[in-house]
Write an enzyme that holds these catalytic residues in place. Sequence first.
Site, PDB file in Angstrom:
ATOM      1  N   GLY A 246       0.806  -1.220   0.000  1.00 11.60           N
ATOM      2  CA  GLY A 246       0.000   0.000   0.000  1.00 11.60           C
ATOM      3  C   GLY A 246       0.835   1.264   0.000  1.00 11.60           C
TER       4      GLY A 246
ATOM      5  N   ASP B  39      -6.189  -0.046   6.561  1.00 12.39           N
ATOM      6  CA  ASP B  39      -6.504  -1.114   7.517  1.00 12.39           C
ATOM      7  C   ASP B  39      -5.633  -2.332   7.209  1.00 12.39           C
ATOM      8  OD1 ASP B  39      -7.711  -2.592   9.522  1.00 12.39           O
ATOM      9  OD2 ASP B  39      -9.459  -3.140   8.299  1.00 12.39           O
TER      10      ASP B  39
END
Length: 256
Positions: A120, A137
Amino acid sequence: MNPPIDISEEAGVRYLHFGSDWIQGAMRIRKPYALELAYTREMMAGLLLRDGLAADGGHWPRKVLIIGLGAASLARFVHHHLPQARIRVVEIAPAVVAAARQFFKLPTEDARFSVHLGCGAQFVLEHDETWDYVLVDGFDRNARAGVLDTEPFHQAVRARLSARGIMAVNLFGRARGYKASLQRIVRAFDDRALAFPSCDSGNVVAFGAAGEPIERSVEELRERARQLKAETGLDLLPTVTRLEAAGELPGGVLRM
């Protein structure tokens, strides 16, 4: 990177685990588009902070980036309830994507919804796109967020936010380094950050805002929460109550 994937079911709820009892995600089988875990509901509280209708007549958010797929709870909710939004999910583990497709009703990829396999943080640094809502998350099997819990990463996300952009981050509130994690977000967003009071699970969701200032009275927050509940079933009224009780709304106003 492929963590060991375990699936369990109890009382009509299907759970995702990474080789331990710690729950990485959940879906109520009869209500797949609802957010089963309290912290996932809280991660959508950005919908309280910005108007659903933008000044130019378009809807907010229009572009959503989800880092960390888990049981696809956030992806399903946004895809189903925010039809105006284009969604990109970034997940580092192919096995998690495979499990989400097989067991957790991952939406079909198309022009509006896509999944990127990779890190990410690297994705944010390498892709020069802006986002209205970034949901972070990502944890490994030991509840560690790694590079997603660094000030340079949060600064990179801030640089990719639109003029009305918001970042939401799931922090594990029981971890020893939780307060340091929160301070990294506060610094990266020049104090335009707020941690919502801990959920029952021990998770704490922190928000950082860019662009237009956010100023919401408690009455406005409650009205927006009632509207969201009617439109999507998402109940954030308890979140507003907890914010008020925790003293996070000085003068009855949330400012970011």
